[in-house]
Structure formats: structure tokens, C-alpha cells
Design an enzyme around this catalytic site. Sequence first.
Site, PDB file in Angstrom:
ATOM      1  N   LYS A   1      37.977  42.840  42.432  1.00  0.00           N
ATOM      2  CA  LYS A   1      38.049  42.582  43.884  1.00  0.00           C
ATOM      3  C   LYS A   1      37.351  43.722  44.615  1.00  0.00           C
ATOM      4  O   LYS A   1      37.693  44.892  44.429  1.00  0.00           O
ATOM      5  CB  LYS A   1      39.499  42.484  44.358  1.00  0.00           C
ATOM      6  CG  LYS A   1      39.597  42.246  45.873  1.00  0.00           C
ATOM      7  CD  LYS A   1      41.000  41.868  46.303  1.00  0.00           C
ATOM      8  CE  LYS A   1      41.868  43.035  46.665  1.00  0.00           C
ATOM      9  NZ  LYS A   1      41.573  43.644  47.975  1.00  0.00           N
TER      10      LYS A   1
ATOM     11  N   THR B   1      50.796  40.553  55.016  1.00  0.00           N
ATOM     12  CA  THR B   1      52.148  41.020  54.675  1.00  0.00           C
ATOM     13  C   THR B   1      52.542  42.232  55.514  1.00  0.00           C
ATOM     14  O   THR B   1      53.709  42.591  55.585  1.00  0.00           O
ATOM     15  CB  THR B   1      52.275  41.359  53.168  1.00  0.00           C
ATOM     16  OG1 THR B   1      51.134  42.097  52.786  1.00  0.00           O
ATOM     17  CG2 THR B   1      52.388  40.109  52.347  1.00  0.00           C
TER      18      THR B   1
ATOM     19  N   ASP C   1      36.591  40.381  49.137  1.00  0.00           N
ATOM     20  CA  ASP C   1      37.746  40.277  50.045  1.00  0.00           C
ATOM     21  C   ASP C   1      37.371  40.822  51.423  1.00  0.00           C
ATOM     22  O   ASP C   1      37.697  41.959  51.758  1.00  0.00           O
ATOM     23  CB  ASP C   1      38.889  41.082  49.394  1.00  0.00           C
ATOM     24  CG  ASP C   1      40.170  41.098  50.210  1.00  0.00           C
ATOM     25  OD1 ASP C   1      40.327  40.258  51.108  1.00  0.00           O
ATOM     26  OD2 ASP C   1      41.026  41.956  49.914  1.00  0.00           O
TER      27      ASP C   1
ATOM     28  N   ASP D   1      36.172  34.564  62.818  1.00  0.00           N
ATOM     29  CA  ASP D   1      35.291  34.576  63.991  1.00  0.00           C
ATOM     30  C   ASP D   1      35.064  33.121  64.417  1.00  0.00           C
ATOM     31  O   ASP D   1      35.715  32.224  63.871  1.00  0.00           O
ATOM     32  CB  ASP D   1      33.960  35.285  63.634  1.00  0.00           C
ATOM     33  CG  ASP D   1      33.313  35.953  64.849  1.00  0.00           C
ATOM     34  OD1 ASP D   1      33.302  35.319  65.935  1.00  0.00           O
ATOM     35  OD2 ASP D   1      32.817  37.069  64.727  1.00  0.00           O
TER      36      ASP D   1
HETATM   37  O1  C5P Z   1      47.152  49.075  44.622  1.00  0.00           O
HETATM   38  P1  C5P Z   1      47.786  47.735  44.850  1.00  0.00           P
HETATM   39  O2  C5P Z   1      48.147  47.002  43.553  1.00  0.00           O
HETATM   40  O3  C5P Z   1      48.949  47.787  45.812  1.00  0.00           O
HETATM   41  O4  C5P Z   1      46.613  46.890  45.519  1.00  0.00           O
HETATM   42  C1  C5P Z   1      46.823  45.598  46.009  1.00  0.00           C
HETATM   43  C2  C5P Z   1      45.563  45.060  46.614  1.00  0.00           C
HETATM   44  O5  C5P Z   1      45.852  43.809  47.203  1.00  0.00           O
HETATM   45  C3  C5P Z   1      44.946  45.941  47.717  1.00  0.00           C
HETATM   46  O6  C5P Z   1      43.535  45.768  47.651  1.00  0.00           O
HETATM   47  C4  C5P Z   1      45.527  45.335  48.974  1.00  0.00           C
HETATM   48  O7  C5P Z   1      44.697  45.526  50.091  1.00  0.00           O
HETATM   49  C5  C5P Z   1      45.597  43.862  48.598  1.00  0.00           C
HETATM   50  N1  C5P Z   1      46.565  43.085  49.364  1.00  0.00           N
HETATM   51  C6  C5P Z   1      47.917  43.371  49.383  1.00  0.00           C
HETATM   52  N2  C5P Z   1      48.777  42.597  50.113  1.00  0.00           N
HETATM   53  C7  C5P Z   1      48.307  41.560  50.817  1.00  0.00           C
HETATM   54  C8  C5P Z   1      46.952  41.244  50.810  1.00  0.00           C
HETATM   55  C9  C5P Z   1      46.097  42.039  50.065  1.00  0.00           C
HETATM   56  O8  C5P Z   1      48.361  44.303  48.723  1.00  0.00           O
HETATM   57  N3  C5P Z   1      49.145  40.794  51.467  1.00  0.00           N
END
Ligand code: C5P
Length: 234
Positions: free
Chosen positions: A34, A121, A61, A66
Site C-alpha cells: 500500500k 475511523t 491509497d 472531489d
Molecule cells: O501501522 P498500522 O498497521 O497501524 O497501519 C495501518 C495502515 O492502515 C496505515 O497506513 C493507516 O493509515 C491505514 N488505515 C487505518 N485505519 C483506517 C484507514 C486506513 O489504519 N480506518
Amino acid sequence: MGKDVIVACDFASKEAVFEFLDKFKGTGRKPFVKIGMELYYSEGPQIVREIKARGHKIFLDLKLHDIPNTVMKSMRVLSNLDIDMTNVHAAGTRAMMEAAIKGLTREDGTRPLLIAVTQLTSTSGESLKNELLITEDMEKTVMHYAENAKAAGLDGVVCSPLEAERVHSVCGEGFLTITPGVRFADGEKGDQVRVMTPEQARLIGSDYIVVGRPITEAADPAAAYERCVREFVG
Ligand code: C5P
């Protein structure tokens, strides 16, 4: 499309991401990667081409949001990058999501998977009500946005692993759930609050898990990735 582990490469530079990906050399694994806004905005589209050239699948991502015409044209540009998955905010409306699909579809009819972000979230129930003036509760809002995404022809949503089962029951088993917030049972939670292990995510039916720090900050990232795949894919 099978279940897979997507590694969130939240690095600020090309050097850092390549140093990380080099750790998989000799393992026979090419993780699905990602690429988020930080890396894309610092390195530009070339970073996508270079990671793709190394044989990785890519979830770009960028969470577009827009007017439909702008999103359509931007998605047309992204479709030339040979990515495998990208996303938009469902809050942009069905018309915007339909425009995104139109822009993303290549001349030969193929296109990357298109996923919707429902409510972030980081948005609390309180800010939903008091700032955004959305009077329905969070769960109802998330499920309704997921249904809008499905109606617009999108392939799935990013959601908490705790919402994946409900999304599948509302939108059907074939509608993809991409779930971040994954942690090993014996690992650090960091700033994530509602977490699940890879195994729990498999049991509740997540289609893809997005895992960042438990892999990128592990002493042995290739081993942590392998453990994730073993627990999630089986
Ligand atoms: O390091 P970690 O496992 O927490 O990373 C989770 C990834 O998923 C990050 O890139 C974060 O921005 C993304 N993400 C998230 N929660 C969301 C949407 C995206 O943690 N609701």
C-alpha cells in the site's frame, strides 16, 4: 481474487521504502504494497512504477474526493500507472464514485479494484453528529455508505475488522472488505484502538488485511510478514 496481506509502506522516501522491500529478497515473496499520500506526494508517480517493476501488486491509497469530473480525469491518469487497487471517499456521492469507475476503466475494459472509504475511523460519533451534522449513528452511516458504494459499482470498502461481517451481510459476500487495525496477539497496539489479530480477521471474513507497523517496524520484517500470511491466509 484471493485473500491477501497488504503491507502499508508508510515511509517518507524512496530510499526508506526500497531498504524495506530489499528485506524480502531471497524469500520468494513479493508482498502486496500500500502506497499512501505521504510517499506518493514526496516521490510522485515514479515510485509506483518502480515498485511495480519489482513485481509487487499496489494499492494506491489516495482517497480521492472531489467533483465527479475531476475525479474521473484523475482516475484516468492513475489507470495508466498499472496499479491493482485504489480508493475514493464514499462521501463524494454515488455520482462521484460512478465517475471514478469510468475514469479508471482502461480501453481494454480492465480496471484496478476500486474501494470506498466510508467514515474514517478517526471520526468520532460526536464529531459525526456535532460537526458533520449527520444524525444517524456511526454504524448505520458506515453501512449506508457501503451500500452506496456497491450501488455505484465499486468492489468493496475499507472498514474496521469489526465491521467486516456486517458489511458482508448487508452488501453480499462478494463485496470486498479491506481491514486495517491488525495486530499480533503478543504485539504493540500503537495508536490503533479497535484491533484484531490476522487469524481473527480471517475468521470474521476480511478479504484483505492492511498491516503497517507490525511488519515495517519488526526486527525481522520478512518473518513478521510470513507470520501474518500464515495466520490470515492459512
Ligand atoms: O501501522 P498500522 O498497521 O497501524 O497501519 C495501518 C495502515 O492502515 C496505515 O497506513 C493507516 O493509515 C491505514 N488505515 C487505518 N485505519 C483506517 C484507514 C486506513 O489504519 N480506518
